[in-house]
Scaffold this motif. Structure first.
Motif, PDB file in Angstrom:
ATOM      1  N   ALA A 166     -21.732 -44.853   6.251  1.00  0.00           N
ATOM      2  CA  ALA A 166     -20.750 -44.401   5.265  1.00  0.00           C
ATOM      3  C   ALA A 166     -19.871 -43.298   5.833  1.00  0.00           C
ATOM      4  CB  ALA A 166     -21.462 -43.927   4.004  1.00  0.00           C
ATOM      5  N   LEU A 167     -20.472 -42.358   6.569  1.00  0.00           N
ATOM      6  CA  LEU A 167     -19.702 -41.261   7.139  1.00  0.00           C
ATOM      7  C   LEU A 167     -18.706 -41.753   8.184  1.00  0.00           C
ATOM      8  CD1 LEU A 167     -22.486 -38.544   7.570  1.00  0.00           C
ATOM      9  CD2 LEU A 167     -20.672 -38.607   5.855  1.00  0.00           C
ATOM     10  N   LEU A 168     -19.082 -42.776   8.939  1.00  0.00           N
ATOM     11  CA  LEU A 168     -18.193 -43.292   9.971  1.00  0.00           C
ATOM     12  C   LEU A 168     -17.068 -44.148   9.400  1.00  0.00           C
ATOM     13  CD1 LEU A 168     -20.769 -44.315  12.748  1.00  0.00           C
ATOM     14  CD2 LEU A 168     -19.219 -42.356  12.760  1.00  0.00           C
ATOM     15  N   VAL A 169     -17.361 -44.886   8.341  1.00  0.00           N
ATOM     16  CA  VAL A 169     -16.379 -45.851   7.848  1.00  0.00           C
ATOM     17  C   VAL A 169     -15.409 -45.234   6.850  1.00  0.00           C
ATOM     18  CG1 VAL A 169     -17.583 -46.752   5.806  1.00  0.00           C
ATOM     19  CG2 VAL A 169     -16.187 -48.287   7.203  1.00  0.00           C
ATOM     20  N   LEU A 170     -15.795 -44.178   6.167  1.00  0.00           N
ATOM     21  CA  LEU A 170     -14.918 -43.596   5.144  1.00  0.00           C
ATOM     22  C   LEU A 170     -13.576 -43.108   5.713  1.00  0.00           C
ATOM     23  CD1 LEU A 170     -17.342 -41.730   2.712  1.00  0.00           C
ATOM     24  CD2 LEU A 170     -15.906 -43.720   2.239  1.00  0.00           C
ATOM     25  N   PRO A 171     -13.546 -42.454   6.888  1.00  0.00           N
ATOM     26  CA  PRO A 171     -12.220 -42.090   7.423  1.00  0.00           C
ATOM     27  C   PRO A 171     -11.320 -43.289   7.680  1.00  0.00           C
ATOM     28  CG  PRO A 171     -13.947 -40.849   8.529  1.00  0.00           C
ATOM     29  CD  PRO A 171     -14.639 -41.882   7.693  1.00  0.00           C
ATOM     30  N   LEU A 172     -11.891 -44.424   8.025  1.00  0.00           N
ATOM     31  CA  LEU A 172     -11.087 -45.632   8.220  1.00  0.00           C
ATOM     32  C   LEU A 172     -10.613 -46.208   6.893  1.00  0.00           C
ATOM     33  CD1 LEU A 172     -13.257 -47.425  10.948  1.00  0.00           C
ATOM     34  CD2 LEU A 172     -11.258 -45.965  11.292  1.00  0.00           C
ATOM     35  N   LEU A 192     -10.926 -46.703  -6.022  1.00  0.00           N
ATOM     36  CA  LEU A 192     -12.117 -45.982  -5.573  1.00  0.00           C
ATOM     37  C   LEU A 192     -13.389 -46.728  -5.970  1.00  0.00           C
ATOM     38  CD1 LEU A 192     -13.073 -43.393  -4.176  1.00  0.00           C
ATOM     39  CD2 LEU A 192     -13.144 -42.302  -6.413  1.00  0.00           C
ATOM     40  N   SER A 193     -13.418 -47.314  -7.150  1.00  0.00           N
ATOM     41  CA  SER A 193     -14.593 -48.065  -7.579  1.00  0.00           C
ATOM     42  C   SER A 193     -14.818 -49.287  -6.695  1.00  0.00           C
ATOM     43  CB  SER A 193     -14.453 -48.480  -9.044  1.00  0.00           C
ATOM     44  OG  SER A 193     -13.376 -49.387  -9.216  1.00  0.00           O
ATOM     45  N   VAL A 194     -13.740 -49.964  -6.337  1.00  0.00           N
ATOM     46  CA  VAL A 194     -13.863 -51.135  -5.450  1.00  0.00           C
ATOM     47  C   VAL A 194     -14.338 -50.713  -4.066  1.00  0.00           C
ATOM     48  CG1 VAL A 194     -12.551 -52.954  -4.284  1.00  0.00           C
ATOM     49  CG2 VAL A 194     -12.181 -52.513  -6.711  1.00  0.00           C
ATOM     50  N   LEU A 195     -13.795 -49.612  -3.554  1.00  0.00           N
ATOM     51  CA  LEU A 195     -14.182 -49.133  -2.223  1.00  0.00           C
ATOM     52  C   LEU A 195     -15.655 -48.745  -2.188  1.00  0.00           C
ATOM     53  CD1 LEU A 195     -12.091 -46.784   0.013  1.00  0.00           C
ATOM     54  CD2 LEU A 195     -14.480 -46.247  -0.396  1.00  0.00           C
ATOM     55  N   LEU A 196     -16.111 -47.986  -3.178  1.00  0.00           N
ATOM     56  CA  LEU A 196     -17.511 -47.560  -3.197  1.00  0.00           C
ATOM     57  C   LEU A 196     -18.452 -48.739  -3.408  1.00  0.00           C
ATOM     58  CD1 LEU A 196     -17.221 -44.255  -5.267  1.00  0.00           C
ATOM     59  CD2 LEU A 196     -17.483 -44.506  -2.793  1.00  0.00           C
ATOM     60  N   ALA A 197     -18.040 -49.700  -4.241  1.00  0.00           N
ATOM     61  CA  ALA A 197     -18.883 -50.877  -4.449  1.00  0.00           C
ATOM     62  C   ALA A 197     -19.032 -51.681  -3.167  1.00  0.00           C
ATOM     63  CB  ALA A 197     -18.289 -51.744  -5.561  1.00  0.00           C
ATOM     64  N   GLY A 198     -17.977 -51.725  -2.352  1.00  0.00           N
ATOM     65  CA  GLY A 198     -18.073 -52.440  -1.085  1.00  0.00           C
ATOM     66  C   GLY A 198     -19.017 -51.788  -0.097  1.00  0.00           C
ATOM     67  N   LEU A 199     -19.202 -50.472  -0.216  1.00  0.00           N
ATOM     68  CA  LEU A 199     -20.126 -49.778   0.682  1.00  0.00           C
ATOM     69  C   LEU A 199     -21.579 -50.163   0.445  1.00  0.00           C
ATOM     70  CD1 LEU A 199     -18.727 -46.124   0.829  1.00  0.00           C
ATOM     71  CD2 LEU A 199     -18.744 -47.811   2.667  1.00  0.00           C
ATOM     72  N   LEU A 200     -21.888 -50.652  -0.758  1.00  0.00           N
ATOM     73  CA  LEU A 200     -23.276 -50.967  -1.086  1.00  0.00           C
ATOM     74  C   LEU A 200     -23.875 -52.006  -0.152  1.00  0.00           C
ATOM     75  CD1 LEU A 200     -23.238 -51.132  -5.003  1.00  0.00           C
ATOM     76  CD2 LEU A 200     -24.195 -49.334  -3.567  1.00  0.00           C
ATOM     77  N   LEU A 214     -21.425 -51.396  15.189  1.00  0.00           N
ATOM     78  CA  LEU A 214     -21.763 -50.251  16.030  1.00  0.00           C
ATOM     79  C   LEU A 214     -23.121 -49.663  15.675  1.00  0.00           C
ATOM     80  CD1 LEU A 214     -18.314 -48.421  16.152  1.00  0.00           C
ATOM     81  CD2 LEU A 214     -19.452 -49.561  18.059  1.00  0.00           C
ATOM     82  N   THR A 215     -23.509 -49.758  14.413  1.00  0.00           N
ATOM     83  CA  THR A 215     -24.759 -49.142  13.963  1.00  0.00           C
ATOM     84  C   THR A 215     -25.863 -50.155  13.709  1.00  0.00           C
ATOM     85  OG1 THR A 215     -23.995 -49.249  11.647  1.00  0.00           O
ATOM     86  CG2 THR A 215     -23.489 -47.253  12.891  1.00  0.00           C
ATOM     87  N   LEU A 224      -9.148 -56.137   4.402  1.00  0.00           N
ATOM     88  CA  LEU A 224      -8.995 -55.100   5.423  1.00  0.00           C
ATOM     89  C   LEU A 224     -10.193 -54.161   5.434  1.00  0.00           C
ATOM     90  CD1 LEU A 224      -7.333 -53.669   7.552  1.00  0.00           C
ATOM     91  CD2 LEU A 224      -5.998 -52.601   5.734  1.00  0.00           C
ATOM     92  N   LEU A 225     -10.702 -53.812   4.251  1.00  0.00           N
ATOM     93  CA  LEU A 225     -11.906 -52.981   4.177  1.00  0.00           C
ATOM     94  C   LEU A 225     -13.096 -53.688   4.817  1.00  0.00           C
ATOM     95  CD1 LEU A 225     -11.656 -51.556   0.530  1.00  0.00           C
ATOM     96  CD2 LEU A 225     -11.080 -50.396   2.661  1.00  0.00           C
ATOM     97  N   SER A 226     -13.236 -54.984   4.568  1.00  0.00           N
ATOM     98  CA  SER A 226     -14.354 -55.740   5.148  1.00  0.00           C
ATOM     99  C   SER A 226     -14.261 -55.795   6.663  1.00  0.00           C
ATOM    100  CB  SER A 226     -14.390 -57.154   4.569  1.00  0.00           C
ATOM    101  OG  SER A 226     -14.665 -57.141   3.188  1.00  0.00           O
ATOM    102  N   LEU A 227     -13.055 -55.974   7.190  1.00  0.00           N
ATOM    103  CA  LEU A 227     -12.881 -56.045   8.642  1.00  0.00           C
ATOM    104  C   LEU A 227     -13.174 -54.698   9.299  1.00  0.00           C
ATOM    105  CD1 LEU A 227      -9.636 -58.204   8.678  1.00  0.00           C
ATOM    106  CD2 LEU A 227     -11.820 -58.868   9.703  1.00  0.00           C
ATOM    107  N   LEU A 228     -12.656 -53.628   8.722  1.00  0.00           N
ATOM    108  CA  LEU A 228     -12.933 -52.300   9.277  1.00  0.00           C
ATOM    109  C   LEU A 228     -14.421 -51.960   9.165  1.00  0.00           C
ATOM    110  CD1 LEU A 228      -9.877 -50.326   7.830  1.00  0.00           C
ATOM    111  CD2 LEU A 228     -10.177 -51.159  10.170  1.00  0.00           C
ATOM    112  N   GLY A 229     -15.019 -52.318   8.040  1.00  0.00           N
ATOM    113  CA  GLY A 229     -16.443 -52.054   7.873  1.00  0.00           C
ATOM    114  C   GLY A 229     -17.299 -52.843   8.843  1.00  0.00           C
ATOM    115  N   ALA A 230     -16.849 -54.047   9.212  1.00  0.00           N
ATOM    116  CA  ALA A 230     -17.618 -54.869  10.146  1.00  0.00           C
ATOM    117  C   ALA A 230     -17.717 -54.203  11.506  1.00  0.00           C
ATOM    118  CB  ALA A 230     -16.977 -56.252  10.271  1.00  0.00           C
ATOM    119  N   VAL A 231     -16.657 -53.543  11.931  1.00  0.00           N
ATOM    120  CA  VAL A 231     -16.683 -52.865  13.235  1.00  0.00           C
ATOM    121  C   VAL A 231     -17.728 -51.754  13.234  1.00  0.00           C
ATOM    122  CG1 VAL A 231     -15.324 -51.491  14.854  1.00  0.00           C
ATOM    123  CG2 VAL A 231     -14.270 -53.434  13.691  1.00  0.00           C
TER     124      VAL A 231
END
Length: 231
Positions: free
Chosen positions: A173-179, A67-75, A161-162, A150-157
Motif C-alpha cells: 500500500a505504501l509503495l503503490v499509493l504515490p502512483l 477515493l472509495s474505488v481506489l481504497l476498495a481496489g487495494l483490498l 515487486l513484492t 490504469l490503477l490495476s496496471l500500476l498495482g500489478a507492477v
C-alpha cells in the motif's frame, strides 16, 4: 527439448487463464463482493461524517467516490500474484512457451474484470448516495472506465515487486499509493471540472494516455519483477 503436442497460442493461453481465474472466483464468490461492500461503507461513512448536508455532499462527491474505488481496489491487490506464487503457478508461467508479459496482462485484466469493473457498474448507486448531479454521471463513468484499468496496471507492477515477500500488505500500500495519487487527482478532477462548467476532456485524455502507456509497459515491467523474484 520440445514437448509433444500443439504449441499454445496467445488466445488459448488467455482463455485458459481467464477460465481458471473465474472458476477460482466462483468457489470463493463471497470474497468477490468485498470491494463493493467496502466502497459502499466508505461512501456511507463520509456521508455520515459530513452530517448529510446535500450541498456539502455534492461538492465532495467526486473525490469521495474516487477515493472509495481506489481504497476498495487495494483490498485485493496483494493477492494478484501471491496465490500463484504459493501454489507454484508462477514457476509454470516462467516455463511456459507463452510470453510471461502476456500472462501478466491477462491476469491484470481478470483482476480488473472481477474487482474494479463491478465497482464501475455500481458507481451510479454510489453517486446517488452522495447526491452527485446526474449531469456529471457520464464524466464519472468515463473517468472510472479509464482510471480503474490504469490503477490495476500500476498495482500489478508493485504487486510483482513484492510477490516474494511475506505479509507485504502494508508495504504494498505504501509503495503503490504515490502512483495512485495522479490517477485520483485527474479522475476526481475531471468530474469536479464538469460540475463547475469547465471542459473535462483534458483530464480524461491524460487518463487515456496513461492507460495506453501503462498497458504497453506495465506487463513487461511486472514480468521482469516476477523473474527477479523467482531467480
Amino acid at each position: 527439448m520440445n514437448l509433444p503436442g500443439p504449441r499454445p497460442t496467445l488466445a488459448s493461453a488467455a482463455t485458459a487463464l481467464l477460465a481458471r481465474d473465474l472458476k477460482l472466483l466462483w468457489r470463493r464468490r463471497g470474497d468477490a463482493a468485498q470491494p463493493i461492500l467496502f466502497a459502499l461503507l466508505v461512501v456511507a461513512l463520509f456521508a455520515l461524517a459530513l452530517g448529510g448536508n446535500p450541498e456539502l455532499l455534492r461538492r465532495v462527491a467526486s473525490a469521495v467516490l474516487w477515493l472509495s474505488v481506489l481504497l476498495a481496489g487495494l483490498l485485493s491487490l496483494d493477492t494478484l500474484f501471491r496465490g500463484d506464487a504459493e501454489d507454484g503457478s508462477l514457476e509454470q508461467w516462467l516455463l511456459s512457451p507463452v510470453p510471461l508479459a502476456w500472462l501478466v496482462a491477462v491476469r491484470v485484466f481478470s483482476h480488473w474484470l472481477t474487482t474494479a469493473f463491478p465497482l464501475v457498474l455500481v458507481s451510479p448507486l454510489l453517486a446517488e448516495l452522495m447526491g452527485l448531479p446526474h449531469a456529471q454521471l457520464p464524466v464519472l463513468l468515463a473517468s472510472l472506465a479509464l482510471g480503474t484499468p490504469l490503477l490495476s496496471l500500476l498495482g500489478a507492477v508493485v504487486a510483482a515487486l513484492t510477490v516474494g515477500m511475506r505479509r507485504s500488505g502494508i508495504l504494498l500500500a505504501l509503495l503503490v499509493l504515490p502512483l495512485y495519487v495522479p490517477v485520483l487527482v485527474f479522475g476526481a478532477g475531471a468530474v469536479a471540472a464538469s460540475a463547475q462548467g469547465f471542459d473535462a476532456s483534458g483530464a480524461l485524455l491524460l487518463l487515456g494516455a496513461g492507460l495506453v502507456v501503462s498497458a504497453l509497459l506495465a506487463p513487461l515491467t511486472a514480468a521482469a519483477a516476477i523473474r527477479i523474484a523467482n531467480s
